[in-house]
Design an enzyme around this catalytic site. Structure first.
Site, PDB file in Angstrom:
ATOM      1  N   HIS A  49       4.631   0.048  -0.012  1.00  0.00           N
ATOM      2  CA  HIS A  49       5.444  -0.688   0.954  1.00  0.00           C
ATOM      3  C   HIS A  49       4.648  -1.793   1.623  1.00  0.00           C
ATOM      4  O   HIS A  49       3.429  -1.852   1.533  1.00  0.00           O
ATOM      5  CB  HIS A  49       6.076   0.262   1.978  1.00  0.00           C
ATOM      6  CG  HIS A  49       5.079   1.044   2.781  1.00  0.00           C
ATOM      7  ND1 HIS A  49       4.425   2.142   2.274  1.00  0.00           N
ATOM      8  CD2 HIS A  49       4.626   0.895   4.037  1.00  0.00           C
ATOM      9  CE1 HIS A  49       3.607   2.636   3.175  1.00  0.00           C
ATOM     10  NE2 HIS A  49       3.692   1.893   4.273  1.00  0.00           N
ATOM     11  N   ASP A  54       0.598   4.853   2.056  1.00  0.00           N
ATOM     12  CA  ASP A  54      -0.157   5.273   3.236  1.00  0.00           C
ATOM     13  C   ASP A  54      -1.246   6.291   2.903  1.00  0.00           C
ATOM     14  O   ASP A  54      -1.001   7.299   2.224  1.00  0.00           O
ATOM     15  CB  ASP A  54       0.788   5.871   4.298  1.00  0.00           C
ATOM     16  CG  ASP A  54       1.638   4.792   4.965  1.00  0.00           C
ATOM     17  OD1 ASP A  54       1.207   3.623   5.016  1.00  0.00           O
ATOM     18  OD2 ASP A  54       2.743   5.132   5.444  1.00  0.00           O
ATOM     19  N   HIS A  90       0.830  -1.209   0.000  1.00  0.00           N
ATOM     20  CA  HIS A  90       0.000   0.000   0.000  1.00  0.00           C
ATOM     21  C   HIS A  90       0.860   1.252   0.000  1.00  0.00           C
ATOM     22  O   HIS A  90       2.059   1.214   0.297  1.00  0.00           O
ATOM     23  CB  HIS A  90      -0.883   0.010   1.249  1.00  0.00           C
ATOM     24  CG  HIS A  90      -0.080   0.114   2.512  1.00  0.00           C
ATOM     25  ND1 HIS A  90       0.661  -0.935   3.014  1.00  0.00           N
ATOM     26  CD2 HIS A  90       0.154   1.167   3.341  1.00  0.00           C
ATOM     27  CE1 HIS A  90       1.298  -0.545   4.090  1.00  0.00           C
ATOM     28  NE2 HIS A  90       1.018   0.730   4.325  1.00  0.00           N
ATOM     29  N   ARG A 108       4.911   6.100  13.877  1.00  0.00           N
ATOM     30  CA  ARG A 108       4.777   6.657  12.527  1.00  0.00           C
ATOM     31  C   ARG A 108       4.109   8.020  12.536  1.00  0.00           C
ATOM     32  O   ARG A 108       3.086   8.195  13.187  1.00  0.00           O
ATOM     33  CB  ARG A 108       3.937   5.711  11.660  1.00  0.00           C
ATOM     34  CG  ARG A 108       3.811   6.186  10.217  1.00  0.00           C
ATOM     35  CD  ARG A 108       2.933   5.261   9.400  1.00  0.00           C
ATOM     36  NE  ARG A 108       1.653   5.871   9.086  1.00  0.00           N
ATOM     37  CZ  ARG A 108       0.623   5.227   8.548  1.00  0.00           C
ATOM     38  NH1 ARG A 108       0.707   3.933   8.276  1.00  0.00           N
ATOM     39  NH2 ARG A 108      -0.492   5.849   8.281  1.00  0.00           N
TER      40      ARG A 108
END
Ligand code: OGA
Ligand code: MN
Length: 240
Positions: free
Chosen positions: A216, A63, A61, A231
């Site tokens: 990723h 983000d 995906h 994150r």
């Protein structure tokens, strides 16, 4: 990638903010206490409860591609790493576009893809115990959106494929079976081995990637080993 960054969550946030507005993840359950700009990515249970999203990145995906303004980039900071596994893989979507066979290149020309946070949510709920049922408010925050299948990077001008197994559900204007078949071909092509960088985490690594150029994947961590990262996610512009 920046090795050995002994920074606090506030420093992580302040540094990230220099690149744009920070996005607040819809899963407020996994915000770091006192810092909603940080999403905890972790397989750790405390008192039987997950402290973070344990299955983040189980499917390829980019983000937050499921928003009108997807992410420009994310910064992931290692807090606790397993002694084996736990790598993160990145696939270069400029290369993926450039190397598309001619028939696929023309098939995607001018097409738009539907992105949904819920694309794999039900599946992830079945596969593990990480995913809370979403409230009506949370569902309202993740209405599906449409983006070009091929986007132009606003800074380097290069074209990139912008679809992923994680969040892209269909290609607008195609019958379901054709849409599914085309997406599957694009997904397989995107992650050919020659497009991939595999990050092996070291203590205190800070990895900053471009969600407009890359997709990723979490390589996976053995269940009995602890892993925790923080994150931040920077908002980008509308893909064109
Ligand atoms: C993320 C993500 C992958 C990983 O945090 O956005 O996809 O390896 N993480 O933890
Ligand atoms: Mn991710």
């Amino acid at each position: 990638m920046f090795r050995d960054q002994r920074i606090t969550p506030q420093q992580h946030i302040d540094f990230s903010r220099r690149f744009g507005r920070l996005m607040i993840h819809v899963l407020h359950q996994f915000h770091l206490a006192g810092h909603p700009e940080i999403l905890t990515v972790s397989n750790i249970l405390e008192d039987g409860k997950p402290i973070g999203l344990g299955d983040a990145g189980k499917y390829w995906h980019s983000d937050i591609s499921y928003k009108e303004l997807p992410s420009l980039g994310s910064l992931l900071h290692a807090q606790e790493l397993p002694s084996e596994g736990g790598d993160t893989l990145f696939a270069n979507m400029h290369l993926a576009y450039d190397t598309l066979p001619a028939a696929l290149k023309s098939a995607v020309e001018g097409r738009r893809g539907v992105h949904s946070y819920l694309a794999q949510y039900g599946q992830l709920q079945k596969e593990g115990n990480w995913r809370p049922n979403l409230s009506a408010q949370q569902i309202a925050q993740v209405q599906e959106v449409v983006h070009p299948v091929v986007r132009t990077h606003p800074e380097n001008g290069r074209r990139a494929l912008f679809v992923s197994e994680g969040f892209t559900t269909r290609i607008e204007g195609l019958p379901d079976d054709e849409s599914r078949a085309l997406l599957n071909e694009l997904f397989v092509h995107s992650v050919r081995p020659e497009h991939i960088y595999r990050h092996k985490w070291q203590p205190h690594d800070l990895v900053f990637w471009d969600n407009r150029s890359l997709i990723h994947l979490a390589g996976g961590t053995p269940d009995h080993l602890r892993r925790k990262l923080y994150r931040t996610t920077i908002e980008g512009d509308a893909p064109f």
